[in-house]
Design a protein around this motif. Structure first.
Motif, mmCIF file in Angstrom:
data_model
loop_
_atom_site.group_PDB
_atom_site.id
_atom_site.type_symbol
_atom_site.label_atom_id
_atom_site.label_comp_id
_atom_site.label_asym_id
_atom_site.label_seq_id
_atom_site.Cartn_x
_atom_site.Cartn_y
_atom_site.Cartn_z
ATOM 1 N N GLY A 150 36.191 47.904 51.709
ATOM 2 C CA GLY A 150 36.856 49.186 51.509
ATOM 3 C C GLY A 150 38.243 49.104 50.928
ATOM 4 O O GLY A 150 38.652 49.997 50.164
ATOM 5 N N THR A 151 38.987 48.045 51.267
ATOM 6 C CA THR A 151 40.397 48.002 50.844
ATOM 7 C C THR A 151 40.847 46.619 50.382
ATOM 8 O O THR A 151 42.034 46.452 50.090
ATOM 9 C CB THR A 151 41.315 48.433 52.001
ATOM 10 O OG1 THR A 151 41.246 47.456 53.062
ATOM 11 C CG2 THR A 151 40.940 49.798 52.545
ATOM 12 N N ILE A 152 39.947 45.637 50.313
ATOM 13 C CA ILE A 152 40.294 44.229 50.035
ATOM 14 C C ILE A 152 41.498 43.786 50.871
ATOM 15 O O ILE A 152 42.333 43.005 50.427
ATOM 16 C CB ILE A 152 40.512 43.935 48.532
ATOM 17 C CG1 ILE A 152 41.503 44.896 47.902
ATOM 18 C CG2 ILE A 152 39.198 43.943 47.785
ATOM 19 C CD1 ILE A 152 41.844 44.565 46.443
ATOM 20 N N LEU A 153 41.563 44.339 52.095
ATOM 21 C CA LEU A 153 42.586 43.996 53.082
ATOM 22 C C LEU A 153 43.997 44.340 52.602
ATOM 23 O O LEU A 153 44.981 43.740 53.058
ATOM 24 C CB LEU A 153 42.512 42.492 53.441
ATOM 25 C CG LEU A 153 41.133 41.982 53.882
ATOM 26 C CD1 LEU A 153 41.202 40.489 54.210
ATOM 27 C CD2 LEU A 153 40.624 42.772 55.079
ATOM 28 N N LEU A 154 44.101 45.315 51.685
ATOM 29 C CA LEU A 154 45.407 45.711 51.147
ATOM 30 C C LEU A 154 45.734 47.166 51.446
ATOM 31 O O LEU A 154 46.639 47.739 50.827
ATOM 32 C CB LEU A 154 45.453 45.467 49.635
ATOM 33 C CG LEU A 154 45.400 44.016 49.168
ATOM 34 C CD1 LEU A 154 45.385 43.949 47.643
ATOM 35 C CD2 LEU A 154 46.579 43.228 49.716
ATOM 36 N N MET A 161 42.752 50.404 44.029
ATOM 37 C CA MET A 161 42.241 49.418 43.078
ATOM 38 C C MET A 161 40.717 49.475 42.999
ATOM 39 O O MET A 161 40.127 49.411 41.920
ATOM 40 C CB MET A 161 42.703 48.017 43.479
ATOM 41 C CG MET A 161 44.202 47.807 43.358
ATOM 42 S SD MET A 161 44.747 46.253 44.126
ATOM 43 C CE MET A 161 44.003 45.055 43.013
ATOM 44 N N ILE A 162 40.084 49.623 44.160
ATOM 45 C CA ILE A 162 38.618 49.708 44.185
ATOM 46 C C ILE A 162 38.156 51.034 43.588
ATOM 47 O O ILE A 162 37.137 51.082 42.883
ATOM 48 C CB ILE A 162 38.103 49.545 45.626
ATOM 49 C CG1 ILE A 162 38.371 48.113 46.113
ATOM 50 C CG2 ILE A 162 36.610 49.849 45.716
ATOM 51 C CD1 ILE A 162 38.043 47.879 47.572
#
Length: 469
Positions: A150-154, A161-162
């Motif tokens: 969901g958030t690439i841990l960011l 970005m996604i």
């Protein structure tokens, strides 16, 4: 997913030379945009396909948060209030927030307790009251994959970005189908792989065939995923598609259903931004009989009476105006049928039912999202898990084959992107211009990405003599 550089000069028999030249320019323009979109999208699609597959299989085999913990069935479970008291004793300074009923008689009960260290899960034998285990909620491998997906841990940055990648995925589909579409050959010849081809031609053929057969599912996955995203989903589509809470006729609180989320999305899409009803009025229809005290045991009994059998979620009231909330939905794996979604709110003081929302009460978009998310997550049974697995593997192949084609096309010894050459004297294709404008307006993050790509193309790529040549 780097584009296929098929013979752009080909066209149907009898086409004029001007038509052939115009098509070649349109083809190269589509190819160039396909290339730029693919260059950004590939790492995200690899991540999404990989984490998505892992999440589906972990949920299918092992479940989440101890939901598949086995117990020995006995005559009857002990009172739910006693189970809850035992669970809270594990974290005496915590607050009981939710109960998840067992899916089957031989499975454990689950309690969520919120503490200063975060949400904790207590897995308990409902027949003996014995605590089997306790641990931090959403701390397993599934949840690591979910947060990465969901958030690439960011956090918010990763979500944006996604969302850009998913929005550009729509451009990939449109340009890919345009380039693939047969013009001087039968459709059947491009629907199956040509295994007699060799080298780059084989890669191009496989890329186009797999891409065509994956396009429809990719569109479903992108739209359902974008509907959860922070800009297009939350600010546009979801905000205009939320369930109209006013129809309940009960006073509304100042918190939304999204307040019941704890990290990952857990509330049905159509309800997340809908205000919760408030306890403490004369509103509502009969729930508990007159004279029956409102307790955890009586609320659980009411849930069973009104149709919540087997596994369901029970969220406890928060604050003076909080409500008891019973729910079942496929997104939380409560049911394998998204059309059985149901959410019921009960006044914490009177025991009256303030709201009862079923799948048939959803709007068309809400119904589409309930089914789409269940399909997306693979929570509707093994056949869909297998189908989604094949789809994810197809996406991985498209990403890999795109990179291979790019490397094979790039001249030996030349570094950098080396995008497909820009067409000269490009004629105005009014239909494509209108479509691009509508796409960028409908999906703002795609518009941001397109503007950025145009700026890079004009300021850095096309101004370099070697690149221009």
């Amino acid at each position: 997913m780097v584009a296929l550089d098929q013979n752009a000069g080909q066209s149907g028999a009898g086409s004029s030379q001007d038509d052939t030249a115009s098509f070649a320019k349109f083809y190269r323009a589509a190819w160039r945009w396909h290339f730029y979109a693919g260059f950004y999208v590939i790492p995200f699609f690899i991540m999404l396909a990989t984490t998505g597959m892992m999440m589906m299989w972990i949920a299918f085999i092992d479940g989440r948060d101890g939901e598949r913990t086995a117990v020995v069935p006995q005559d009857a479970p002990i009172a739910l209030s006693l189970q809850a008291k035992t669970a809270l004793a594990q974290y005496p300074q915590g607050t009981l927030e939710a109960y998840t009923a067992p899916r089957a008689p031989d499975l454990a009960a689950l309690f969520r307790v919120d503490t200063t260290d975060g949400a904790m899960m207590v897995v308990l034998d409902p027949y003996t009251g014995e605590v089997i285990e306790s641990f931090a909620r959403r701390s397993g491998l599934y949840d690591l994959m979910d947060n990465t997906h969901g958030t690439i841990l960011l956090g918010v940055t990763g979500d944006r970005m996604i969302e850009i990648a998913a929005s550009l995925g729509l451009i990939l589909i449109a340009t890919g189908v345009f380039m693939w579409w047969p013009r001087n050959t039968s459709t059947g010849s491009v629907l199956k792989p040509n295994l007699a081809a060799r080298g780059r031609s084989l890669w191009k053929n496989l890329h186009s065939v797999v891409g065509f057969w994956s396009a429809a599912m990719l569109l479903v996955f992108l739209i359902s995923g974008l509907s959860w995203a922070g800009v297009w989903g939350e600010k546009i589509v979801q905000a205009w598609s939320s369930f109209p809470a006013e129809k309940w006729g009960a006073p509304l609180s100042d918190v939304t259903h999204g307040s019941m989320n704890n990290g990952p999305k857990e509330v049905p899409w159509i309800l997340e931004q809908t205000p919760m009803p408030a306890s403490g009025s004369l509103a509502g229809r009969e729930g508990l009989k007159d004279g029956v005290p409102v307790t955890l045991d009586s609320i659980d009994a009411l849930a069973r009476v009104i149709g919540f059998d087997a596994r369901y979620q029970l969220n406890f009231p928060k604050g003076d105006t909080g409500v008891w909330t019973m729910s079942r939905d496929s997104m939380n794996t409560d049911s394998a049928n998204p059309m059985s979604d149901r959410t019921v709110h009960v006044d914490r003081y009177s025991g009256k039912i303030l709201a009862d929302v079923k799948y048939e009460d959803y709007s068309l978009m809400g119904k589409a999202m309930a089914v789409g998310i269940a399909f997306h997550m693979g929570t509707v049974g093994l056949p869909i898990v297998l189908l989604n697995t094949v789809f994810c593997l197809s996406i991985l192949f498209l990403c890999i084959s795109g990179v291979v084609m790019w490397l094979k096309r790039r001249p030996a010894g030349q570094k950098g992107l080396v995008p497909p050459p820009a067409p000269r004297d490009m004629p105005v294709w009014k239909g494509a211009v209108v479509l691009a404008l509508l796409l960028c307006l409908a999906f703002p993050m795609a518009g941001v990405a397109v503007i950025f790509a145009l700026a890079v193309d004009l300021l850095f790529v096309l101004r370099r003599p070697r690149t221009r040549a």
